[in-house]
Design a protein around this motif. Structure first.
Motif: not given
Length: 850
Positions: A103-117, A158-170
């Protein structure tokens, strides 16, 4: 013979239309069922994230019982990680990758999960797994170290990410942590994902060789890339290398099976669905086709009798009847088969919309279902036509001509006896729900109703004649002429009347038994679940693939919470002996911990849930009774990942419909589920609003956590998907029945043109004729409703007693009035309209052409 058959058919178009409609609808239903069955056996998922692998080695995800179809195992079984290096050393292998999913999920800036799979439960992978992708485009560099990830390009957008950005992952239930995005991976059709450094992925998933988890030192599968042109050679070498280990080697289209073990259970569901539908479809199709041919041949008795008078042999008469019926059936088979393929496609869409099937699983379309339909329908038409013409063909020519305008004075005793025995047998079969409070036991109810309806069709002429004679004897002298004529027709033409009453009664029986069986089982299941669930709330984390670590302690600390316990579900295969022979049955199983007694009440009758520790199970009393599994006994189970266990029974409980026949201890299921995480937590509070608000606040503070009430949805939106599937089947089969019945009634009425003409010539007015026919329509509707209700009453009463504790089923109150209105309207329209058409023809012309 064929030329003569075509000439006869040309003069009986109206009657043969009923045969054509019956064959067309039956061919469509049989073809659709065949397509579902073939798809369950042969359909394959696309390779998805394994599209770049030439050879895939994975554990067996099916259990093969002796002498039966394989049973799908939905939990991921593992492969020893040391196998990767062994396979990498084989000649022709250019890359060997041990793939793991967790199990793995990205979190957006508001702490909500972003579908990745598509499936968050297996979204996390090691970076080396990208070598198994087909035509993947990578922007950036491979993740290195413990705090770098690569992200699916669509999810990054969908999360507005690019290479080099930091993201929270569960990841795998751990607290959210910050990672640096080192790469974006664009792999169309792969299903997305989050890729970690290989060492980090193994540690997060509990798969590293030095770990202590139940799946340490394993991978989900091994994917191999081969040198150009070496694929088959490598596959053969791999098969030799893993021979005797129980591992499965797949190539080509079969690779999709290794992507998600759950697809095997979906394919098994198609086979089971086709099997359950097949019996009902064949019974109804055979009944309707035989009834339509019976009406058609009855209308040709005079022609067949005259042919006997001029020297035709009995065999020639039967061949002629079969030949003309086959010609009509052949014309209807082609469009019927085409409609069947379309119907199967629509049915697959329904299953996918209800999440019963993966949307990516295609139907297998081949000529085999069409060929099977052709053989089955042709055999049914030939047999039914020959049986319908049997009496006329065997009679002496003079008797055949004399009887061609009337019916036999006494119905066949053998036929009547066989019909009554079928009705008695159906009543005996209806006792099963009293003995077995299971879904399988309930399914006998609808089958008993259909068998009783077939028995009515066979014994109907004798019953109708007896009833008609009883009514006519009690008629008052001043009864109206149309009423006297209608009841006299009932007595004199009992065979004809029962031929239209029987299919209508079957429609009533089918709708009532099939629908009310579903609603009664659903009501009993809901009652078990509602009564047995003490918890008012349920916490889940579907976007995270399971509940994060630390959820339960935090819930227990919420003010007002009285009890909280983890719960889950899986599938097991129960091995046992039946009549001295080995047997195996797949069953859903609930996973509970010893503290579950604070949130659920299974209706324990012996033992206790507090003993659910180690290799222990609780068993429903129904299963315990039939499989000798009392408290203290040991049962043999195959868990969802194929592991065989010998578990001790520590409790028996009554509410098996709501909680399944088996409850596994949490300890026993540990390490044998795909994610290893708890699926949900059941929470019982003090019932105050403050406690509910506090739980909601807790869920809002924790990413991906959702809280919901355990109270059943009054709208029925939470009904199991199989309920909607079964209701869709009822609608389709009912439509076929009504269309066939309507055509049969129209044909039977149209064949009475000579009778109507004779009445008019002796002074009966058109108004009186219409009144007579309306009274006959009323008799038909009343007889169909009464007989249908009587035949349904015993099975449904016993079903209600067995499942609900009272002798009536559960269901919508509008069902019976709707059925009565449909039967009455069908009878009226299909008799009134042909009668009006027949009255437009001058009597002399009708007698000359009739």
């Amino acid at each position: 013979m064929l030329h003569l058959a075509l000439r006869m058919a040309a003069h009986r178009i109206t009657a043969l239309l009923a045969v054509a409609c019956a064959v067309l609808g039956g061919a469509a239903l049989i073809t659709a069922t065949g397509v579902l069955a073939e798809s369950g056996l042969r359909s394959q998922l696309p390779p998805g994230r394994l599209g770049g692998a030439d050879v895939v080695v994975a554990a067996e995800q099916e259990f093969h019982p002796s002498g039966d179809l394989p049973i799908a195992l939905p939990e991921r079984a593992t492969v020893p990680a040391r196998l990767v290096d062994r396979l990498a050393a084989l000649p022709g292998v250019t890359a060997a990758v041990g793939d793991i999913g967790f199990p793995a999920a990205l979190l957006d800036g508001h702490g909500r999960p972003v579908p990745v799979a598509h499936d968050p439960a297996t979204a996390g992978h090691g970076w080396s797994s990208t070598r198994l992708l087909a035509d993947a485009r990578v922007e950036g560099r491979a993740p290195s170290g413990a705090k770098a990830v690569a992200v699916d390009a669509a999810a990054a957008d969908a999360a507005g990410l690019a290479v080099g950005d930091r993201v929270r992952v569960v990841a795998n239930g751990r607290p959210a942590a910050a990672y640096r995005v080192s790469a974006l991976v664009d792999a169309p059709g792969a299903g997305g994902g989050v890729w970690f450094a290989d060492g980090t992925a193994a540690a997060l998933a509990g798969r590293d060789a030095g770990g202590e988890g139940p799946r340490a030192g394993t991978v989900d599968l091994v994917g191999l890339r081969a040198a150009d042109g070496a694929g088959e050679r490598v596959a053969d070498a791999v098969r030799e290398e893993v021979a005797g280990t129980g591992l499965r080697v797949t190539t080509g289209a079969d690779r999709g099976e290794a992507v998600a073990p759950g697809v095997g259970s979906a394919r098994s569901l198609l086979i089971l669905l086709a099997g359950s539908l097949g019996g009902i479809v064949l019974l109804i199709t055979g009944f309707v086709v035989a009834g339509a041919l019976g009406v058609t041949i009855a209308g040709q008795r005079r022609d067949l009798a005259l042919m006997r008078a001029v020297g035709a042999t009995p065999r020639q008469i039967r061949r002629l009847a079969a030949a003309q019926s086959t010609v009509v059936a052949a014309l209807a088979l082609v469009p019927g088969v085409a409609v069947g393929y379309l119907l199967a496609g629509r049915f697959r869409e329904l299953l996918a919309d209800r999440d019963v099937l993966p949307s990516e699983l295609p139907l297998t379309v081949s000529p085999l279902p069409a060929l099977a339909t052709l053989l089955l329908v042709a055999a049914a038409v030939q047999l039914s036509a020959r049986c319908a013409a049997w009496r006329t063909s065997r009679m002496p020519a003079t008797e055949a001509v004399a009887e061609s305008r009337s019916e036999p004075r006494t119905p066949s005793r053998a036929r009547t006896t066989a019909g009554l025995l079928l009705i008695l047998g159906a009543c005996a079969l209806s006792v099963v729900p009293l003995l077995s409070r299971t879904v399988l036991g309930a399914s006998v109810t609808s089958m008993a109703g259909i068998i009783a309806a077939i028995g009515l069709a066979m014994s109907g002429p004798a019953l109708v004649r007896s009833a008609g004679e009883a009514v006519v004897r009690r008629l008052r002298p001043g009864v109206a002429a149309p009423t006297w004529l209608a009841l006299s027709n009932v007595r004199a033409y009992a065979l004809r009347l029962s031929g239209v009453v029987s299919p209508l009664a079957m429609g009533v029986v089918f709708v009532l038994t099939y629908t009310l069986t579903q609603t009664t089982v659903l009501a009993a299941t809901s009652d078990d679940t509602r009564t047995g669930t003490l918890a008012q709330y349920e916490l889940t984390a579907p976007a995270l693939g399971g509940l994060p670590d630390g959820t339960l302690p935090a819930v227990r600390d919420v003010p007002g919470v009285r009890a909280a316990a983890p719960a889950g579900s899986t599938t097991v295969v129960w091995e046992y002996e039946e009549l001295g022979e080995p047997a195996a049955e797949s069953a859903s199983a609930t996973i509970l911990a010893p503290d579950a007694r604070g949130v659920v009440d299974l209706g324990v009758t012996d033992g206790g849930l507090d003993r659910l520790t180690g290799a222990t199970v609780a068993v429903s009393t129904e299963a315990a009774r039939t499989r000798d599994a009392g408290v203290g006994k040991r049962v043999r189970l195959v868990l969802g990942d194929g592991a065989r266990v010998d578990a001790r029974v520590v409790a028996l409980y009554d509410r098996g419909l709501g909680f399944g026949p088996v409850v596994l201890s949490r300890d026993l299921a540990a390490g044998h589920t795909t994610t290893g995480l708890d699926q949900r937590a059941l929470v019982r509070t003090d019932g105050t609003r403050e406690a509910g608000r506090a739980l909601t606040a807790l869920a809002a503070d924790r990413p991906g956590l959702a809280v919901a009430s355990t109270a059943p949805d009054a709208t029925g939106a939470d009904a199991p998907p199989e309920v909607w599937v079964n209701l869709a089947v009822v609608v389709v089969l009912l439509g076929y029945l009504l269309l066939s019945i309507a055509n049969k009634l129209v044909a039977a009425t149209a064949q009475r043109r000579a009778e109507i003409a004779a009445l008019r010539l002796v002074g009966t007015t058109p108004r009186q004729v219409r009144a007579m026919m309306r009274r006959e329509a009323a008799v038909i509707a009343a007889a169909a409703l009464v007989s249908g209700l009587l035949l349904s009453a015993v099975p449904l009463a016993l079903l209600g007693q067995g499942f609900l504790g009272h002798p009536w089923p559960a269901g919508p109150p509008w069902l019976l009035p709707a059925v009565a209105a449909t039967v009455a309207l069908t009878s009226y329209l299909t008799i009134e309209l042909p009668t009006r058409h027949a009255l437009r023809t001058p009597p002399a012309d009708a007698l000359r052409t009739g």
